[in-house]
Design a protein around this motif. Structure first.
Motif, PDB file in Angstrom:
ATOM      1  N   ARG A 126      -8.774   7.270   8.823  1.00 25.76           N
ATOM      2  CA  ARG A 126      -8.710   6.738   7.477  1.00 25.76           C
ATOM      3  C   ARG A 126     -10.069   5.846   6.992  1.00 25.76           C
ATOM      4  O   ARG A 126     -10.609   5.823   6.237  1.00 25.76           O
ATOM      5  N   THR A 127     -10.355   4.921   8.140  1.00 24.12           N
ATOM      6  CA  THR A 127     -11.392   4.272   8.115  1.00 24.12           C
ATOM      7  C   THR A 127     -12.565   5.015   8.003  1.00 24.12           C
ATOM      8  O   THR A 127     -13.898   4.580   7.201  1.00 24.12           O
ATOM      9  N   THR A 128     -12.716   5.945   8.791  1.00 26.34           N
ATOM     10  CA  THR A 128     -13.946   6.736   9.077  1.00 26.34           C
ATOM     11  C   THR A 128     -14.051   7.459   7.660  1.00 26.34           C
ATOM     12  O   THR A 128     -15.496   7.620   7.023  1.00 26.34           O
ATOM     13  N   ALA A 129     -13.319   7.856   7.000  1.00 28.14           N
ATOM     14  CA  ALA A 129     -13.125   8.664   5.601  1.00 28.14           C
ATOM     15  C   ALA A 129     -13.489   7.840   4.520  1.00 28.14           C
ATOM     16  O   ALA A 129     -14.448   8.109   3.566  1.00 28.14           O
ATOM     17  N   THR A 130     -12.817   6.562   4.678  1.00 27.93           N
ATOM     18  CA  THR A 130     -13.179   5.867   3.300  1.00 27.93           C
ATOM     19  C   THR A 130     -14.392   4.854   3.459  1.00 27.93           C
ATOM     20  O   THR A 130     -14.992   4.124   2.391  1.00 27.93           O
ATOM     21  N   GLN A 131     -14.854   4.480   4.803  1.00 23.37           N
ATOM     22  CA  GLN A 131     -15.722   3.646   5.261  1.00 23.37           C
ATOM     23  C   GLN A 131     -15.550   2.088   4.615  1.00 23.37           C
ATOM     24  O   GLN A 131     -16.181   1.416   4.269  1.00 23.37           O
ATOM     25  N   ASP A 132     -14.076   1.956   4.506  1.00 17.77           N
ATOM     26  CA  ASP A 132     -13.732   0.574   3.901  1.00 17.77           C
ATOM     27  C   ASP A 132     -13.136  -0.170   5.278  1.00 17.77           C
ATOM     28  O   ASP A 132     -11.943  -0.306   5.774  1.00 17.77           O
ATOM     29  N   TYR A 133     -14.293  -0.903   6.026  1.00 18.05           N
ATOM     30  CA  TYR A 133     -13.786  -1.478   7.023  1.00 18.05           C
ATOM     31  C   TYR A 133     -13.322  -2.949   6.890  1.00 18.05           C
ATOM     32  O   TYR A 133     -12.539  -3.306   7.665  1.00 18.05           O
ATOM     33  N   GLU A 134     -13.222  -3.536   5.696  1.00 17.48           N
ATOM     34  CA  GLU A 134     -12.553  -4.665   5.158  1.00 17.48           C
ATOM     35  C   GLU A 134     -10.943  -4.222   5.346  1.00 17.48           C
ATOM     36  O   GLU A 134     -10.243  -5.257   5.850  1.00 17.48           O
ATOM     37  N   ALA A 135     -10.574  -3.186   4.605  1.00 16.51           N
ATOM     38  CA  ALA A 135      -9.107  -2.843   4.423  1.00 16.51           C
ATOM     39  C   ALA A 135      -8.613  -2.345   5.816  1.00 16.51           C
ATOM     40  O   ALA A 135      -7.356  -2.629   5.898  1.00 16.51           O
ATOM     41  N   ALA A 136      -9.598  -2.093   6.782  1.00 13.13           N
ATOM     42  CA  ALA A 136      -9.101  -1.743   8.117  1.00 13.13           C
ATOM     43  C   ALA A 136      -8.404  -2.744   8.657  1.00 13.13           C
ATOM     44  O   ALA A 136      -7.568  -2.577   9.929  1.00 13.13           O
ATOM     45  N   LYS A 137      -8.716  -4.211   8.551  1.00 13.00           N
ATOM     46  CA  LYS A 137      -8.143  -5.272   8.950  1.00 13.00           C
ATOM     47  C   LYS A 137      -6.637  -5.493   8.879  1.00 13.00           C
ATOM     48  O   LYS A 137      -6.002  -6.138   9.253  1.00 13.00           O
TER      49      LYS A 137
END
Length: 454
Positions: free
Chosen positions: A304-315
Motif C-alpha cells: 500500500r505504501t509503495t503504491a501510494t507513496q504516502d509515507y506519513e499515512a504508513a505511520k
C-alpha cells in the motif's frame, strides 16, 4: 497516590499501554488517570477507567517547538556525536547557517527564551493539571514530544513532579537537549544514564535504569522458545526506518545464494513499517527472487505504501508486538542496517550481520550511522559482525552462514549476546511493570512525590 499518565502518541499506546507497563501501579493502590494527544487509535485508552480525553497541540506551537529543537541540537553539538552528524547531514546549507547563527553562544539563550515565550503555556493542559492535581505525572517520552515539553514546563510552575519514561535507545542522544527537564527520568540502561548526565546535565540521582516494557516478551520468548512464524529455516533481513538502499543489498544476497547453491534456508525481508522515502529504487519485486521472500506481517502495508507513496499515512500501521520475539528467536541470524533491531536480536540470542557501509546515496547511512552516540561500543560485541563495505557483503554473509553451521555441528555454545548488551538495555527477573512500580514507591518514600501541593 493520584497519578496522571500522559500519552503523546499512538506509538506509546502500543509500547506502554498495550504492553501493560502501568498494570502494577493500578494494582498497587494508586489512582490512575490517562490523558493523551489526539490519537489515530484511541480505543485502548478510552477503555481505561479514568480517561480524560485528548489535548491538542496547535500547529503554530508545534512549529515553534520544532525550531526550538533544532536550535538546541545545533547549540549543543559538542555534547553528542549524533547531534553533530544530524546537523551536518539532515539540513540544507541555508538551514545549517540559520540554526548555527541562532544557536551561537551569545544568542542561544535569547533564541530559546523567545521561542518558549511565543509558544506560551498550553492552557488546556494547565487546566487539566489544576483540575486533577496529580501527585505525579508519568509520560513515555522520545524527548522531542511537544506535549511533554509543555508538561515539564507546567510541572515546574505548579509544583507537580514529572517522571519521563524514555521510549527509545537513542532518544536522549539524538533528538534535542530538554528545554525544560522533567524531575525524573527512567531509562533503558547505563549508557542512557551517561547520556542524561553529559548531554542533558541531569543529576545522577534523578535518573533511574528500568529498561523498556516491550522487551519483557522477548526475554520470555527466548526462554520458552515459542513457535516459529515460518515452517522453514530463514535468515531475517530487517530494514531500517531512515533512508538506505536495501534493494541493492537484497539483490547481492540473492546472487550469492544462487551462485553457491544455498537452498537450506530463505531470507525473509521485513522492511521497516514506517520507513522513510528513499532516493533510490525502493520496490521489492518478489518475482525477481528465488531465495528472498517478503515477511507476511508487513506485506499488505508495504504494498500500500509503495503504491501510494504516502509515507506519513504508513505511520498509522501498528504491527502487533507479539510477532517480533518468535520472528527473531527462530532466525538463524539477522541482517540489518544499524537500528534497534540489533538489540532486539541480541535479547533473543540471535547473531547479527550489521550493515555499516555507506550506500553512496543517502547522507546518513552505514558508516556515518555507526558514529552515532548510542552505537558506541557495538563493534566489540561477540556475535555481531559489521560489514563496512558493500563489496564485502557477500563474503560477510557467507561467514555468518559458515559460523552458524560450525556451531551447529560442534554443538557449540555461543557467548551470551543478551548479557553483552546489558549496558544498553537493563532487564532482570521482574517485569517492567514491577520495576516501574518499585521506582514510583522509591520516589514516594525518598523524594517530594505524593506529599501534596500547595
Amino acid at each position: 497516590m493520584r497519578i496522571l499518565i500522559l500519552i503523546s502518541g499512538d506509538y506509546y499506546v502500543r509500547n506502554f499501554v498495550s504492553s501493560r507497563a502501568f498494570s502494577e501501579l493500578d494494582g498497587d493502590g494508586h489512582e490512575l488517570y490517562y490523558l493523551s494527544a489526539p490519537l489515530r487509535h484511541p480505543a485502548l485508552l478510552e477503555q481505561q477507567r479514568h480517561y480524560l480525553g485528548a489535548i491538542p497541540i496547535e500547529p503554530r506551537r508545534r512549529r515553534l517547538y520544532t525550531d526550538l529543537s533544532y536550535v538546541l541540537m545545533f547549540g549543543y553539538r559538542n555534547r553528542s556525536s549524533t547531534f553533530r552528524i544530524k546537523a551536518n547531514t539532515k539540513f540544507r546549507l541555508r538551514d545549517r547557517m540559520k540554526y548555527t547563527a541562532l544557536a551561537a553562544p551569545g544568542l542561544r539563550a535569547l533564541t530559546c527564551s523567545t521561542l518558549m515565550r511565543l509558544a506560551g503555556e498550553n492552557q488546556p493542559l494547565k487546566q487539566m493539571l489544576l483540575d486533577v492535581r496529580p501527585d505525579l505525572v508519568i509520560a513515555p517520552s522520545a524527548v522531542i514530544d511537544p506535549l511533554l515539553i509543555d508538561v515539564a514546563r507546567l510541572g515546574k510552575r505548579l509544583q507537580i513532579p514529572t517522571l519521563f519514561l524514555i521510549s527509545g535507545w537513542d532518544n536522549l542522544s539524538s533528538k534535542l537537549v530538554f528545554p525544560e527537564s522533567p524531575d525524573y527520568l527512567a531509562v533503558w540502561g547505563e549508557d542512557s544514564v551517561r547520556h542524561a548526565k553529559t548531554i542533558h546535565e541531569m543529576d545522577h540521582g534523578r535518573v533511574f535504569v528500568i529498561g523498556a516494557p516491550i522487551y519483557d516478551a522477548y526475554v520470555q520468548a527466548a526462554r520458552e522458545r515459542v513457535p516459529a512464524p515460518y515452517p522453514f529455516r530463514y535468515v531475517l533481513f530487517a530494514g531500517c526506518a531512515i533512508p538506505f538502499d536495501e534493494i541493492s543489498a537484497l539483490r547481492a544476497l540473492e546472487a550469492v545464494m544462487e551462485s553457491r547453491g544455498i537452498t537450506d534456508f530463505k531470507i525473509v525481508y521485513r522492511p521497516h513499517p514506517w520507513r522513510q522515502r528513499r532516493s533510490c529504487f525502493d520496490v521489492f519485486e518478489p518475482q525477481e527472487y528465488k531465495h528472498v521472500i517478503m515477511d507476511e506481517q508487513v506485506r499488505e502495508a508495504y504494498v500500500r505504501t509503495t503504491a501510494t507513496q504516502d509515507y506519513e499515512a504508513a505511520k498509522g500501521f501498528m504491527p502487533s508486538l507479539d510477532y517480533y520475539p518468535p520472528l527473531l528467536c527462530h532466525a538463524d541470524f539477522v541482517i540489518c542496517p544499524l537500528s534497534t533491531m540489533v538489540v532486539e536480536s541480541a535479547i533473543c540470542e540471535t547473531p547479527v550481520l550489521v550493515i555499516a557501509y555507506d550506500d553512496h546515496v543517502h547522507p546518513l547511512s552505514g558508516d556515518k550511522a555507526l558514529g552515532q552516540e548510542h552505537f558506541k561500543g557495538i563493534e566489540t560485541i561477540e556475535g555481531f559482525r559489521l560489514c563496512r563495505d558493500f563489496g564485502r557483503l557477500a563474503e560477510d554473509f557467507l561467514a555468518m552462514v559458515e559460523r552458524g553451521r560450525r556451531l551447529e555441528q560442534d554443538h557449540g555454545r555461543r557467548v551470551s549476546l543478551r548479557q553483552q548488551i546489558r549496558r544498553y538495555l537493563y532487564f532482570d527477573e521482574r517485569t517492567y511493570a514491577k520495576r516501574l512500580r518499585d521506582l514510583v514507591s522509591h520516589l514516594a518514600q525518598t523524594q517530594e512525590v505524593g506529599a501534596g501541593h500547595p
